[in-house]
Design an enzyme around this catalytic site. Structure first.
Site, PDB file in Angstrom:
ATOM      1  N   HIS A 261       0.824  -1.212   0.000  1.00  0.00           N
ATOM      2  CA  HIS A 261       0.000   0.000   0.000  1.00  0.00           C
ATOM      3  C   HIS A 261       0.857   1.261   0.000  1.00  0.00           C
ATOM      4  O   HIS A 261       1.779   1.405   0.811  1.00  0.00           O
ATOM      5  CB  HIS A 261      -0.911  -0.005   1.231  1.00  0.00           C
ATOM      6  CG  HIS A 261      -1.910   1.111   1.209  1.00  0.00           C
ATOM      7  ND1 HIS A 261      -3.097   1.026   0.511  1.00  0.00           N
ATOM      8  CD2 HIS A 261      -1.892   2.337   1.787  1.00  0.00           C
ATOM      9  CE1 HIS A 261      -3.775   2.150   0.668  1.00  0.00           C
ATOM     10  NE2 HIS A 261      -3.069   2.959   1.435  1.00  0.00           N
ATOM     11  N   HIS A 298      -3.987   5.225  10.752  1.00  0.00           N
ATOM     12  CA  HIS A 298      -2.947   6.246  10.886  1.00  0.00           C
ATOM     13  C   HIS A 298      -3.510   7.452  11.642  1.00  0.00           C
ATOM     14  O   HIS A 298      -4.729   7.616  11.761  1.00  0.00           O
ATOM     15  CB  HIS A 298      -2.383   6.647   9.529  1.00  0.00           C
ATOM     16  CG  HIS A 298      -3.411   7.046   8.519  1.00  0.00           C
ATOM     17  ND1 HIS A 298      -4.257   6.153   7.922  1.00  0.00           N
ATOM     18  CD2 HIS A 298      -3.726   8.248   7.990  1.00  0.00           C
ATOM     19  CE1 HIS A 298      -5.056   6.767   7.063  1.00  0.00           C
ATOM     20  NE2 HIS A 298      -4.768   8.057   7.089  1.00  0.00           N
ATOM     21  N   ASP A 304      -5.165  17.793   9.530  1.00  0.00           N
ATOM     22  CA  ASP A 304      -6.505  17.243   9.357  1.00  0.00           C
ATOM     23  C   ASP A 304      -6.566  16.562   7.987  1.00  0.00           C
ATOM     24  O   ASP A 304      -5.706  16.792   7.131  1.00  0.00           O
ATOM     25  CB  ASP A 304      -7.557  18.348   9.425  1.00  0.00           C
ATOM     26  CG  ASP A 304      -7.792  18.854  10.841  1.00  0.00           C
ATOM     27  OD1 ASP A 304      -7.057  18.442  11.757  1.00  0.00           O
ATOM     28  OD2 ASP A 304      -8.705  19.682  11.033  1.00  0.00           O
ATOM     29  N   HIS A 334      -7.395   7.156  12.721  1.00  0.00           N
ATOM     30  CA  HIS A 334      -8.515   6.726  11.885  1.00  0.00           C
ATOM     31  C   HIS A 334      -8.021   5.693  10.886  1.00  0.00           C
ATOM     32  O   HIS A 334      -6.826   5.520  10.674  1.00  0.00           O
ATOM     33  CB  HIS A 334      -9.187   7.902  11.183  1.00  0.00           C
ATOM     34  CG  HIS A 334      -8.349   8.552  10.125  1.00  0.00           C
ATOM     35  ND1 HIS A 334      -7.324   9.423  10.404  1.00  0.00           N
ATOM     36  CD2 HIS A 334      -8.390   8.456   8.776  1.00  0.00           C
ATOM     37  CE1 HIS A 334      -6.772   9.848   9.288  1.00  0.00           C
ATOM     38  NE2 HIS A 334      -7.397   9.269   8.288  1.00  0.00           N
TER      39      HIS A 334
END
Length: 383
Positions: A261, A298, A304, A334
């Site tokens: 990834h 992560h 943000d 998240h």
């Protein structure tokens, strides 16, 4: 950007330039960051300074509902209210001192001109077709186009569909392509996921030689002021330089993939001061035999993360609709929704498209955003 020229210009800058009727053309330096940043030189039939009147300013400061946010949130863009007027339709959902972003759902073409005298604008066309008309030429747009509009550009939007939706970003700094993709001469490098051929400059339009009363709405410091000018602003007979609006279609972004990834920076498309804009596009998934295509959890400690979902089925999220915004504040872990990681294993390809904005200063949430928030999102990772 690269050098571009349209129309007629004199051989030497800052010299006498006249029409075939022996009338003077009037030169205008159009640029940013004083006399240091990129610029263009425009040549007008009439002096571009002929103000007839200035109206009272209208305050358009977004109303902040949440000054300091630490909660993950989702905003349902489908529920943002359309408006007839282009400027009224802009609903700012998230902002900080570097940028503002939100949605616009205009129902009618502009019958006035507009200039953002403070911010570069990025309009991403989520849906619809039309023409961005500017004083340096026209850009026809379709779904998937990014329209990059430098501050100070005078423009109109002509809609050719009645369901047009724009993702809107206003930046207090210039919006450029990533520096790491350019060499010291500004040329995009071979490993860049796009090239200069993908960036479309305006097409030339014959200058409009008209006198009368022409309304230009000028936005600065969260105020819109009506200026009435004595001549049509699209009277440019020619121009050249590096400073002009252009378009780039998200489907011309060539994703960088790998055996495992790849992190979000490989998707970067644009940048400004204290933020980046990424394009998540249809791509091959990772091809290591044990690869997990879904992103890992992560924290984004220093930024943000905002995702605007524009096409396809986003594999890392459950119950996402097109036009949704998700906000994950810096410092809060998240990752994929329950089941998303498992579902992704063995998948070879994705057809998803999304625009991601990572601001490096925390975002404030407006009252407009709370009107369309899904309050259940913050607990949607519970199993």
């Amino acid at each position: 950007m690269r050098y571009h020229q349209l129309g007629n210009i004199p051989q030497k800058r800052h010299t006498i330039f006249k029409s075939p009727e022996d009338k003077f053309y009037y030169e205008q330096l159009f640029g940013t960051e004083g006399f240091h940043g990129i610029s263009s030189l425009l040549y007008h039939i009439h002096r571009p300074t002929q103000i007839k009147s200035i109206g009272e300013p209208k305050d358009v400061t977004p109303k902040i509902a949440v000054e300091k946010n630490v909660a993950p949130r989702m905003f349902k863009g489908m529920n943002v209210t359309p408006e007839d007027d282009f400027m009224d339709s802009r609903k700012i959902l998230l902002m900080n001192n570097d940028l503002k972003m939100g949605l616009a759902k205009p129902r009618k073409s502009m019958d006035y001109f507009y200039k953002n005298a403070e911010c570069d604008e990025l309009l991403y066309v989520h849906n619809g077709t039309g023409i961005l008309k500017t004083f340096v030429g026209d850009l026809e747009f379709v779904t998937g186009d990014y329209l990059i509009i430098p501050r100070g550009t005078i423009y109109q939007v002509e809609l050719k569909s009645d369901d047009t939706v724009f993702f809107v970003l206003e930046s207090h700094s210039p919006i450029y392509t990533p520096k790491r993709y350019r060499n010291e001469f500004g040329q995009l490098l071979e490993h860049s996921p796009f090239c200069e051929r993908d960036m479309i400059a305006p097409t030339y339009k014959e200058p409009i030689d008209e006198k009368g009363e022409f309304l230009i709405k000028v936005k600065k410091e969260n105020q819109i002021t009506d200026f009435i000018y004595a001549t049509h602003p699209f009277d440019v007979v020619g121009w050249d330089g590096y400073f002009y609006p252009y378009k780039f279609n998200i489907k011309n972004f060539e994703p960088i993939t790998g055996r495992i990834h790849q992190p979000p920076p490989v998707h970067q498309n644009f940048e400004g001061h204290n933020f980046v804009v990424c394009s998540f596009c249809a791509r091959m998934y990772d091809y290591h035999p044990l690869a997990i295509p879904a992103p890992y959890n992560h924290s984004n400690i220093d930024s943000d993360e905002v995702l605007f979902y524009t096409e396809g089925d986003f594999m890392s999220r459950n119950h996402i609709d097109l036009m949704d915004f998700t906000l994950h504040p810096g410092g809060i872990v998240h990752g994929p929704h329950p089941g998303a990681m498992e579902r992704s294993i063995g998948k070879k390809f994705t057809e998803e498209y999304a625009v991601m904005v990572d601001p490096f200063r925390p975002l404030k949430i407006t009252e407009e955003a709370l009107k369309v928030e899904d309050p259940s999102y913050k607990t949607s990772w519970l199993e």
